[in-house]
Design an enzyme around this catalytic site. Structure first.
Site, PDB file in Angstrom:
ATOM      1  N   LYS A  71       8.786 -93.291  15.870  1.00  0.00           N
ATOM      2  CA  LYS A  71       9.857 -92.384  16.511  1.00  0.00           C
ATOM      3  C   LYS A  71      10.133 -93.359  17.449  1.00  0.00           C
ATOM      4  O   LYS A  71      11.290 -93.050  18.042  1.00  0.00           O
ATOM      5  CB  LYS A  71       9.869 -90.906  16.638  1.00  0.00           C
ATOM      6  N   ASN A  92      15.014 -90.129  15.531  1.00  0.00           N
ATOM      7  CA  ASN A  92      14.757 -89.492  13.580  1.00  0.00           C
ATOM      8  C   ASN A  92      15.201 -89.799  12.318  1.00  0.00           C
ATOM      9  O   ASN A  92      14.740 -89.377  11.621  1.00  0.00           O
ATOM     10  CB  ASN A  92      14.321 -88.300  13.546  1.00  0.00           C
ATOM     11  N   ASP A 108      16.730 -83.557  15.640  1.00  0.00           N
ATOM     12  CA  ASP A 108      15.432 -82.203  15.910  1.00  0.00           C
ATOM     13  C   ASP A 108      15.504 -81.217  16.684  1.00  0.00           C
ATOM     14  O   ASP A 108      15.614 -79.789  16.961  1.00  0.00           O
ATOM     15  CB  ASP A 108      14.213 -82.694  16.633  1.00  0.00           C
ATOM     16  N   ILE A 226       7.374 -73.443  16.820  1.00  0.00           N
ATOM     17  CA  ILE A 226       7.715 -73.910  15.773  1.00  0.00           C
ATOM     18  C   ILE A 226       6.823 -74.729  14.664  1.00  0.00           C
ATOM     19  O   ILE A 226       6.801 -75.464  13.518  1.00  0.00           O
ATOM     20  CB  ILE A 226       8.156 -75.035  16.084  1.00  0.00           C
TER      21      ILE A 226
HETATM   22  N1  NAP Z   1       9.150 -76.989  13.104  1.00  0.00           N
HETATM   23  C1  NAP Z   1       9.295 -79.270  13.103  1.00  0.00           C
HETATM   24  O1  NAP Z   1      10.596 -79.002  12.642  1.00  0.00           O
HETATM   25  C2  NAP Z   1       8.863 -79.343  13.739  1.00  0.00           C
HETATM   26  C3  NAP Z   1       9.400 -80.681  14.454  1.00  0.00           C
HETATM   27  C4  NAP Z   1       7.994 -81.261  15.264  1.00  0.00           C
HETATM   28  C5  NAP Z   1       6.605 -80.870  14.969  1.00  0.00           C
HETATM   29  N2  NAP Z   1       6.902 -79.926  14.791  1.00  0.00           N
HETATM   30  C6  NAP Z   1       5.556 -79.364  14.876  1.00  0.00           C
HETATM   31  O2  NAP Z   1       4.796 -78.916  15.874  1.00  0.00           O
HETATM   32  C7  NAP Z   1       3.957 -79.260  16.435  1.00  0.00           C
HETATM   33  C8  NAP Z   1       3.279 -80.324  17.730  1.00  0.00           C
HETATM   34  O3  NAP Z   1       3.689 -82.000  16.866  1.00  0.00           O
HETATM   35  P1  NAP Z   1       4.458 -82.703  17.668  1.00  0.00           P
HETATM   36  O4  NAP Z   1       4.871 -83.689  17.455  1.00  0.00           O
HETATM   37  O5  NAP Z   1       4.898 -82.262  19.795  1.00  0.00           O
HETATM   38  O6  NAP Z   1       2.496 -83.242  17.998  1.00  0.00           O
HETATM   39  P2  NAP Z   1       2.081 -84.034  19.626  1.00  0.00           P
HETATM   40  O7  NAP Z   1       3.092 -85.227  20.363  1.00  0.00           O
HETATM   41  O8  NAP Z   1       0.998 -84.266  19.253  1.00  0.00           O
HETATM   42  O9  NAP Z   1       1.880 -82.703  20.706  1.00  0.00           O
HETATM   43  C9  NAP Z   1       1.345 -81.296  20.787  1.00  0.00           C
HETATM   44  C10 NAP Z   1       0.635 -80.749  21.607  1.00  0.00           C
HETATM   45  O10 NAP Z   1       0.051 -80.273  21.418  1.00  0.00           O
HETATM   46  C11 NAP Z   1      -1.169 -79.952  23.107  1.00  0.00           C
HETATM   47  N3  NAP Z   1      -2.196 -78.946  21.902  1.00  0.00           N
HETATM   48  C12 NAP Z   1      -3.247 -80.231  20.812  1.00  0.00           C
HETATM   49  N4  NAP Z   1      -4.085 -79.341  20.765  1.00  0.00           N
HETATM   50  C13 NAP Z   1      -4.616 -78.896  22.111  1.00  0.00           C
HETATM   51  C14 NAP Z   1      -5.749 -77.871  22.641  1.00  0.00           C
HETATM   52  N5  NAP Z   1      -6.987 -78.186  22.161  1.00  0.00           N
HETATM   53  N6  NAP Z   1      -5.366 -77.609  23.563  1.00  0.00           N
HETATM   54  C15 NAP Z   1      -4.034 -77.055  24.398  1.00  0.00           C
HETATM   55  N7  NAP Z   1      -2.978 -77.799  23.728  1.00  0.00           N
HETATM   56  C16 NAP Z   1      -3.750 -78.493  22.867  1.00  0.00           C
HETATM   57  C17 NAP Z   1      -1.221 -81.286  23.529  1.00  0.00           C
HETATM   58  O11 NAP Z   1      -1.529 -80.963  24.540  1.00  0.00           O
HETATM   59  P3  NAP Z   1      -1.429 -82.252  25.872  1.00  0.00           P
HETATM   60  O12 NAP Z   1      -0.333 -82.718  25.821  1.00  0.00           O
HETATM   61  O13 NAP Z   1      -2.539 -81.540  26.652  1.00  0.00           O
HETATM   62  O14 NAP Z   1      -2.311 -83.379  24.630  1.00  0.00           O
HETATM   63  C18 NAP Z   1       0.363 -81.306  23.357  1.00  0.00           C
HETATM   64  O15 NAP Z   1       1.393 -80.638  24.237  1.00  0.00           O
HETATM   65  C19 NAP Z   1       2.256 -79.630  15.327  1.00  0.00           C
HETATM   66  O16 NAP Z   1       1.935 -78.303  14.215  1.00  0.00           O
HETATM   67  C20 NAP Z   1       3.460 -79.905  14.415  1.00  0.00           C
HETATM   68  O17 NAP Z   1       3.813 -79.892  13.112  1.00  0.00           O
HETATM   69  C21 NAP Z   1       7.053 -78.522  13.476  1.00  0.00           C
END
Ligand code: NAP
Length: 287
Positions: A71, A92, A108, A226
């Protein structure tokens, strides 16, 4: 539906790509609208992204979606980028213009907003402060959508403070104050909030649960997650039991696909209960 030699083409580039739900989503709409078209998964290795994107016009593709891990890199290849994608730093959706140039956007933000409007029609940006958990890629879209909607105060809570500081800096807007709070304060910052949005991966299947005490959250506050697998996360179940309006993540995924489909295939798709059922069935089938 069978396709002909004149079929309109689009797809999704990612690495890996087999997990993507987008072919099922666009395939549903193509069938529903009886369109002579195909939307295919495109496994593109990171070092070949530019080559693959530049090949789209030559192959007759009308465009494509971009997913993990491309992305941010895709943004640099585009000939034109819409203001949201520029602000978020990620593309995206790609549209091939008639002259073969590439237009990048980020839907998004649209997906988050449309889902919120649909599932929580009573929510207003002026209702009060918003708490956003997470500062990853999707949190950037969530914060941009809330800022664009006119929210005056966003309390951003993330495990890694530096990532939250960067997000707050990158998405600073004149009418939205973004304050950064330590992860340990995720319970206290809920006091007086009108909306809580989880954009971490916590609560997702095969990830640790999101541990948060909602006692301080006002009963009328909207709770958005989300994460969409499971559809009702632990956060949403707790919120529902205490009477807060809830918004699940599936609608964001479905709505974000609408602008691309309309541009590539020439029909305005809708998010219906039949579509939601069909997509939920694909999640069940994956188990
Ligand atoms: N509904 C939709 O259309 C949609 C779209 C996109 C994503 N999503 C969902 O959104 C979620 C996040 O996606 P993303 O792309 O943003 O992922 P990402 O860039 O990897 O970010 C993950 C986030 O979760 C936090 N995190 C992970 N493990 C943690 C823990 N053990 N304790 C506290 N915080 C934790 C991370 O904190 P740190 O910064 O400290 O690592 C970061 O803020 C996923 O589940 C994905 O499936 C949904």
């Amino acid at each position: 539906m069978a396709i002909t030699g004149a079929a309109r083409l689009a797809g999704i580039m990612g690495w890996p790509i087999a997990h993507s739900r987008s072919p099922a989503l666009h395939g549903f709409w193509l069938n529903e609208h009886g369109i002579d078209g195909a939307y295919v998964p495109l496994a593109v290795a990171p070092d070949r992204l530019e080559q693959a994107l530049r090949a789209l016009p030559a192959l007759g593709f009308r465009g494509c979606n971009i997913t993990i891990p491309h992305k941010q890199a895709a943004l640099k290849v585009m000939d034109r980028v819409d203001p949201f994608a520029r602000r978020i730093g990620a593309v995206n959706t790609v549209i091939v213009a008639p002259d073969g140039s590439l237009e990048g956007s980020n839907t998004d933000v649209f997906g988050f907003r449309e889902n919120l409007l649909e599932q929580a029609p009573g929510w207003r940006a002026a209702a009060g402060p918003v708490v956003v958990l997470g500062a990853g890629g999707s949190a950037r879209s969530v914060v941009a959508a809330l800022s664009e909607a006119g929210v005056a105060e966003i309390r951003l809570v993330n495990r890694s403070r530096d990532r939250a500081e960067t997000l707050a800096h990158d998405l600073a807007a004149p009418k939205t104050g973004i304050t950064v709070h330590p992860w340990e304060q995720r319970t206290e910052v809920l006091a007086g909030a009108a909306l809580l949005a989880n954009s971490t991966s916590l609560g997702m299947e095969n990830e640790p649960p999101l541990q948060i005490d909602l006692t301080a959250l006002p009963p009328g506050a909207v709770v958005v997650d989300i994460v969409y697998v499971p559809l009702e996360t632990g956060l949403l179940a707790t919120a529902r039991r205490r009477g807060n309006p809830t918004v699940d993540g599936l609608g964001m995924l479905l709505h974000q696909g609408r602008p691309g489909f309309a541009a590539w295939f020439g029909a305005a798709p809708q998010v219906t209960s039949a579509l939601r059922r069909a997509m939920l069935a694909t999640f069940a089938a994956a188990h």
